[in-house]
Motif scaffolding. Structure first.
Motif, PDB file in Angstrom:
ATOM      1  N   LEU A 152      90.088  20.240 -21.584  1.00 46.78           N
ATOM      2  CA  LEU A 152      89.365  18.972 -21.539  1.00 46.78           C
ATOM      3  C   LEU A 152      90.306  17.769 -21.561  1.00 46.78           C
ATOM      4  CD1 LEU A 152      86.504  19.794 -24.093  1.00 46.78           C
ATOM      5  CD2 LEU A 152      86.425  19.938 -21.599  1.00 46.78           C
ATOM      6  N   LYS A 153      91.577  17.998 -21.849  1.00 50.69           N
ATOM      7  CA  LYS A 153      92.537  16.902 -21.954  1.00 50.69           C
ATOM      8  C   LYS A 153      93.149  16.618 -20.582  1.00 50.69           C
ATOM      9  CE  LYS A 153      92.092  16.480 -26.428  1.00 50.69           C
ATOM     10  NZ  LYS A 153      91.630  15.275 -27.083  1.00 50.69           N
ATOM     11  N   GLN A 154      93.065  15.385 -20.128  1.00 46.95           N
ATOM     12  CA  GLN A 154      93.493  15.042 -18.782  1.00 46.95           C
ATOM     13  C   GLN A 154      95.000  15.156 -18.587  1.00 46.95           C
ATOM     14  OE1 GLN A 154      91.995  11.165 -17.860  1.00 46.95           O
ATOM     15  NE2 GLN A 154      89.840  11.759 -18.052  1.00 46.95           N
ATOM     16  N   ASN A 155      95.768  14.985 -19.640  1.00 46.45           N
ATOM     17  CA  ASN A 155      97.214  14.991 -19.460  1.00 46.45           C
ATOM     18  C   ASN A 155      97.852  16.318 -19.871  1.00 46.45           C
ATOM     19  OD1 ASN A 155      96.611  14.550 -22.124  1.00 46.45           O
ATOM     20  ND2 ASN A 155      98.344  13.199 -22.505  1.00 46.45           N
ATOM     21  N   ILE A 156      97.051  17.380 -19.964  1.00 48.06           N
ATOM     22  CA  ILE A 156      97.581  18.729 -20.116  1.00 48.06           C
ATOM     23  C   ILE A 156      97.458  19.390 -18.749  1.00 48.06           C
ATOM     24  CG2 ILE A 156      97.357  20.953 -21.281  1.00 48.06           C
ATOM     25  CD1 ILE A 156      98.172  18.746 -23.164  1.00 48.06           C
ATOM     26  N   SER A 157      98.581  19.709 -18.125  1.00 49.30           N
ATOM     27  CA  SER A 157      98.550  20.259 -16.769  1.00 49.30           C
ATOM     28  C   SER A 157      97.907  21.643 -16.756  1.00 49.30           C
ATOM     29  CB  SER A 157      99.964  20.342 -16.202  1.00 49.30           C
ATOM     30  OG  SER A 157     100.711  21.342 -16.880  1.00 49.30           O
ATOM     31  N   PHE A 158      97.426  22.019 -15.579  1.00 46.79           N
ATOM     32  CA  PHE A 158      96.808  23.345 -15.442  1.00 46.79           C
ATOM     33  C   PHE A 158      97.822  24.441 -15.745  1.00 46.79           C
ATOM     34  CE2 PHE A 158      95.650  27.080 -12.877  1.00 46.79           C
ATOM     35  CZ  PHE A 158      94.395  27.349 -13.407  1.00 46.79           C
ATOM     36  N   PHE A 159      99.044  24.265 -15.240  1.00 43.52           N
ATOM     37  CA  PHE A 159     100.089  25.260 -15.505  1.00 43.52           C
ATOM     38  C   PHE A 159     100.359  25.381 -17.006  1.00 43.52           C
ATOM     39  CE2 PHE A 159     104.617  26.170 -16.268  1.00 43.52           C
ATOM     40  CZ  PHE A 159     104.706  27.435 -15.694  1.00 43.52           C
ATOM     41  N   GLN A 160     100.470  24.223 -17.679  1.00 35.10           N
ATOM     42  CA  GLN A 160     100.715  24.247 -19.119  1.00 35.10           C
ATOM     43  C   GLN A 160      99.546  24.900 -19.846  1.00 35.10           C
ATOM     44  OE1 GLN A 160     101.018  20.404 -21.139  1.00 35.10           O
ATOM     45  NE2 GLN A 160     102.765  21.137 -22.313  1.00 35.10           N
ATOM     46  N   SER A 161      98.340  24.692 -19.361  1.00 35.88           N
ATOM     47  CA  SER A 161      97.166  25.309 -19.979  1.00 35.88           C
ATOM     48  C   SER A 161      97.230  26.824 -19.866  1.00 35.88           C
ATOM     49  CB  SER A 161      95.890  24.790 -19.317  1.00 35.88           C
ATOM     50  OG  SER A 161      95.786  23.385 -19.435  1.00 35.88           O
ATOM     51  N   ILE A 162      97.618  27.333 -18.688  1.00 33.59           N
ATOM     52  CA  ILE A 162      97.721  28.778 -18.484  1.00 33.59           C
ATOM     53  C   ILE A 162      98.812  29.366 -19.380  1.00 33.59           C
ATOM     54  CG2 ILE A 162      98.275  30.587 -16.816  1.00 33.59           C
ATOM     55  CD1 ILE A 162      95.512  29.267 -16.482  1.00 33.59           C
ATOM     56  N   VAL A 163      99.938  28.654 -19.479  1.00 35.72           N
ATOM     57  CA  VAL A 163     101.025  29.109 -20.353  1.00 35.72           C
ATOM     58  C   VAL A 163     100.548  29.170 -21.803  1.00 35.72           C
ATOM     59  CG1 VAL A 163     103.291  28.519 -21.299  1.00 35.72           C
ATOM     60  CG2 VAL A 163     102.855  28.309 -18.840  1.00 35.72           C
ATOM     61  N   ALA A 164      99.806  28.128 -22.219  1.00 35.07           N
ATOM     62  CA  ALA A 164      99.310  28.087 -23.597  1.00 35.07           C
ATOM     63  C   ALA A 164      98.378  29.256 -23.882  1.00 35.07           C
ATOM     64  CB  ALA A 164      98.591  26.762 -23.847  1.00 35.07           C
ATOM     65  N   VAL A 165      97.463  29.539 -22.970  1.00 33.12           N
ATOM     66  CA  VAL A 165      96.533  30.658 -23.159  1.00 33.12           C
ATOM     67  C   VAL A 165      97.296  31.982 -23.242  1.00 33.12           C
ATOM     68  CG1 VAL A 165      94.669  31.974 -22.085  1.00 33.12           C
ATOM     69  CG2 VAL A 165      94.591  29.475 -22.078  1.00 33.12           C
ATOM     70  N   SER A 166      98.274  32.149 -22.381  1.00 30.31           N
ATOM     71  CA  SER A 166      99.061  33.386 -22.383  1.00 30.31           C
ATOM     72  C   SER A 166      99.813  33.566 -23.689  1.00 30.31           C
ATOM     73  CB  SER A 166     100.041  33.383 -21.207  1.00 30.31           C
ATOM     74  OG  SER A 166      99.355  33.273 -19.979  1.00 30.31           O
ATOM     75  N   LEU A 167     100.475  32.493 -24.151  1.00 32.31           N
ATOM     76  CA  LEU A 167     101.253  32.579 -25.388  1.00 32.31           C
ATOM     77  C   LEU A 167     100.368  32.786 -26.608  1.00 32.31           C
ATOM     78  CD1 LEU A 167     103.897  29.767 -24.785  1.00 32.31           C
ATOM     79  CD2 LEU A 167     104.264  32.234 -24.678  1.00 32.31           C
ATOM     80  N   ALA A 168      99.142  32.307 -26.523  1.00 30.49           N
ATOM     81  CA  ALA A 168      98.238  32.425 -27.665  1.00 30.49           C
ATOM     82  C   ALA A 168      97.621  33.812 -27.779  1.00 30.49           C
ATOM     83  CB  ALA A 168      97.134  31.368 -27.568  1.00 30.49           C
ATOM     84  N   PHE A 169      97.402  34.502 -26.640  1.00 27.88           N
ATOM     85  CA  PHE A 169      96.600  35.728 -26.681  1.00 27.88           C
ATOM     86  C   PHE A 169      97.309  36.993 -26.198  1.00 27.88           C
ATOM     87  CE2 PHE A 169      93.381  32.332 -26.478  1.00 27.88           C
ATOM     88  CZ  PHE A 169      92.621  32.673 -27.589  1.00 27.88           C
ATOM     89  N   VAL A 170      98.324  36.867 -25.349  1.00 26.60           N
ATOM     90  CA  VAL A 170      99.040  38.063 -24.892  1.00 26.60           C
ATOM     91  C   VAL A 170      99.820  38.648 -26.067  1.00 26.60           C
ATOM     92  CG1 VAL A 170     100.866  38.910 -23.367  1.00 26.60           C
ATOM     93  CG2 VAL A 170      99.182  37.257 -22.519  1.00 26.60           C
ATOM     94  N   PRO A 171      99.796  39.967 -26.263  1.00 23.65           N
ATOM     95  CA  PRO A 171     100.535  40.583 -27.380  1.00 23.65           C
ATOM     96  C   PRO A 171     102.004  40.167 -27.410  1.00 23.65           C
ATOM     97  CG  PRO A 171      99.093  42.195 -26.366  1.00 23.65           C
ATOM     98  CD  PRO A 171      99.033  40.975 -25.503  1.00 23.65           C
ATOM     99  N   ILE A 172     102.519  40.002 -28.605  1.00 27.39           N
ATOM    100  CA  ILE A 172     103.886  39.516 -28.776  1.00 27.39           C
ATOM    101  C   ILE A 172     104.900  40.440 -28.108  1.00 27.39           C
ATOM    102  CG2 ILE A 172     105.697  39.104 -30.496  1.00 27.39           C
ATOM    103  CD1 ILE A 172     103.540  38.037 -32.358  1.00 27.39           C
ATOM    104  N   ALA A 173     104.693  41.732 -28.212  1.00 27.43           N
ATOM    105  CA  ALA A 173     105.644  42.680 -27.622  1.00 27.43           C
ATOM    106  C   ALA A 173     105.758  42.472 -26.111  1.00 27.43           C
ATOM    107  CB  ALA A 173     105.211  44.113 -27.922  1.00 27.43           C
TER     108      ALA A 173
END
Length: 314
Positions: free
Chosen positions: A282-303
């Motif tokens: 919902l934040k206009q100044n968070i890029s789509f790429f950065q959003s995808i990276v954030a989702v991946s880092l938050a939910f993909v297993p650490i290993a």
């Protein structure tokens, strides 16, 4: 003007700092050196030095940290305006004369100057420009002026209300600057550096990616979160702060993937990032790429994340 210099074991560079103030085109200033429990010759060097055009006061206290030392200087200061220098910094020649013109003509609450590494601003062709809160916050967070205190001049009566948080030992300058902005009505942008900044090998790095200590990583994000809470009434400014928060959470997770000893901090940062996911898109100044990276880092297993990072490095 009062110039406040906290110092701990600064015998190798404190005189250079003071001489740079003395050589400011006969501008008379009050200089307050707060000796924060130095165990070297700092005290003797300052006490035995002689200066022209400087009213020098030295305050000795037990080692309480830089925030406490700066607060001591604020309480002792008598100038209408304050400038904070670290003991290994030096003022740009003639800069007090240049900024005095702004102080006399406009009576600002705050002057924001460039860092020496900042690129040329496109805001205006003029050297000096009054700016609003949103532009000021953007310049602090995009690095043009940053949280660095030496490129800013603060009105003392506001500083006495804000003060430095002694419980924060990371980003304390950024936190102070942004809280000061909340109390400032007249903010001026000065499109030149005010001082020469020195990053010593033994000083605390301002780069988040270098802060791999468990407590420091978490404290950094905690400070940005506290700043975010303060700016909820300023939607435009809050967007810049939110972008910074997400960036530091992402950088922190990526950094800590290479440091298995800091697993608990990595988990805390991932948990913090997960809480932000519903708002990220919902934040206009968070890029789509950065959003995808954030989702991946938050939910993909650490290993799996660690394997991906290793492959990228290889």
């Amino acid at each position: 003007m009062s110039i406040i210099i906290p110092v701990f074991n600064g015998h190798n560079f404190i005189l250079n700092c003071l001489r740079s103030i003395e050589n400011q085109d006969n501008e008379e200033v009050e200089v307050i050196v707060v000796n924060d429990g130095s165990t070297d010759d700092t005290k003797n060097i300052v006490e035995n030095a002689t200066f022209e055009n400087i009213t020098l006061k030295m305050i000795n206290q037990s080692n309480k940290g830089v925030s406490s030392a700066r607060n001591t200087g604020i309480r002792e200061a008598r100038g209408k305006y304050l400038l904070f220098l670290d003991a290994d910094d030096t003022l740009i020649p003639n800069i007090l004369f240049e900024t005095k013109k702004i102080l006399v003509q406009h009576n600002p609450d705050l002057i924001l100057g460039k860092t020496s590494s900042a690129s040329q601003s496109s805001l205006t062709n003029d050297k000096t420009k009054r700016i609003d809160m949103n532009i000021a916050v953007e310049k602090v967070l995009n690095g043009e002026t940053g949280g660095y205190l030496g490129c800013k001049i603060f009105k003392r009566n506001i500083s006495k209300e804000v003060m430095f948080d002694k419980n924060i030992n990371i980003c304390e300058d950024l936190y102070f600057t942004l809280l000061f902005l909340l109390r400032s009505n007249k903010i001026f942008w000065f499109k030149e550096p005010l001082y020469n900044y020195t990053q010593r090998v033994d000083s605390i790095s301002h780069s988040f990616s270098n802060l791999i200590d468990e407590n420091n990583n978490w404290k950094y994000v905690t400070v940005i979160s506290k700043i975010q809470e303060k700016f909820h009434k300023y939607p435009v400014a809050e967007k810049y702060i939110y972008r910074t928060l997400i960036s530091y959470e992402i950088d922190g997770i990526i950094t800590l993937l290479s440091h298995p000893d800091n697993y608990l901090t990595l988990k805390k940062l991932r948990y913090q990032l997960r809480k932000e996911i519903p708002k990220i898109f919902l934040k206009q100044n968070i890029s789509f790429f950065q959003s995808i990276v954030a989702v991946s880092l938050a939910f993909v297993p650490i290993a799996i994340l660690r394997k991906i990072k290793q492959k990228i490095k290889d």
